[in-house]
Design a protein around this motif. Sequence first.
Motif, PDB file in Angstrom:
ATOM      1  N   CYS A 182      25.857  15.914 -33.998  1.00 39.14           N
ATOM      2  CA  CYS A 182      26.615  15.586 -32.791  1.00 39.14           C
ATOM      3  C   CYS A 182      27.932  16.363 -32.794  1.00 39.14           C
ATOM      4  N   SER A 183      28.613  16.365 -31.667  1.00 37.86           N
ATOM      5  CA  SER A 183      29.847  17.138 -31.538  1.00 37.86           C
ATOM      6  C   SER A 183      30.918  16.638 -32.509  1.00 37.86           C
ATOM      7  N   ASP A 184      30.969  15.325 -32.780  1.00 38.44           N
ATOM      8  CA  ASP A 184      31.948  14.811 -33.732  1.00 38.44           C
ATOM      9  C   ASP A 184      31.689  15.365 -35.132  1.00 38.44           C
ATOM     10  N   CYS A 190      23.641  13.749 -39.291  1.00 39.63           N
ATOM     11  CA  CYS A 190      24.759  13.486 -40.206  1.00 39.63           C
ATOM     12  C   CYS A 190      25.201  12.021 -40.150  1.00 39.63           C
ATOM     13  N   CYS A 191      25.584  11.557 -38.961  1.00 39.40           N
ATOM     14  CA  CYS A 191      26.145  10.207 -38.855  1.00 39.40           C
ATOM     15  C   CYS A 191      25.127   9.160 -38.401  1.00 39.40           C
ATOM     16  N   GLY A 192      23.962   9.588 -37.924  1.00 35.34           N
ATOM     17  CA  GLY A 192      22.919   8.659 -37.519  1.00 35.34           C
ATOM     18  C   GLY A 192      23.038   8.113 -36.114  1.00 35.34           C
ATOM     19  N   ARG A 193      24.030   8.596 -35.353  1.00 31.78           N
ATOM     20  CA  ARG A 193      24.162   8.118 -33.965  1.00 31.78           C
ATOM     21  C   ARG A 193      22.939   8.518 -33.153  1.00 31.78           C
TER      22      ARG A 193
END
Length: 127
Positions: free
Chosen positions: A121-123, A83-86
């Motif tokens: 990720c958890s976020d 989702c966020c690419g981290r």
Amino acid sequence: MKRNFSSKRNAIYNTILSTTTHPSARWIYEQLKPDYPDLSLGTVYRNISLFKNEGKVSVVCNVNGEERIDGNTSPHTHFVCNCCGRVIDVADDGSKSSESLALLNKGFTIDSKLVIYYGKCSDCCNN
């Protein structure tokens, strides 16, 4: 081959080593541009390539068309958020997986191992 580090090359390398975000070349460029106004994105890419060839950094994966760089070249596992690419380091106890043990028992030698988990990720899961 011992190579002299220019101030820009040194700054690029230190920027990679100083973060656990697994940066892209563009991120590195954006961090350094205020202090090095004549820095080009091409210079960042060329130096990353040099560092890769010398084994000083590794490429973890490609996120949204950009290679993500890791200054920690010791074997370890990563998680990539779709989702966020981290890109996140995952603690690894260093034990051999059943797949690795099976290969070793068949007479193979293993030079390196790359494990990457993909998901949310958890976020991103909480949003």
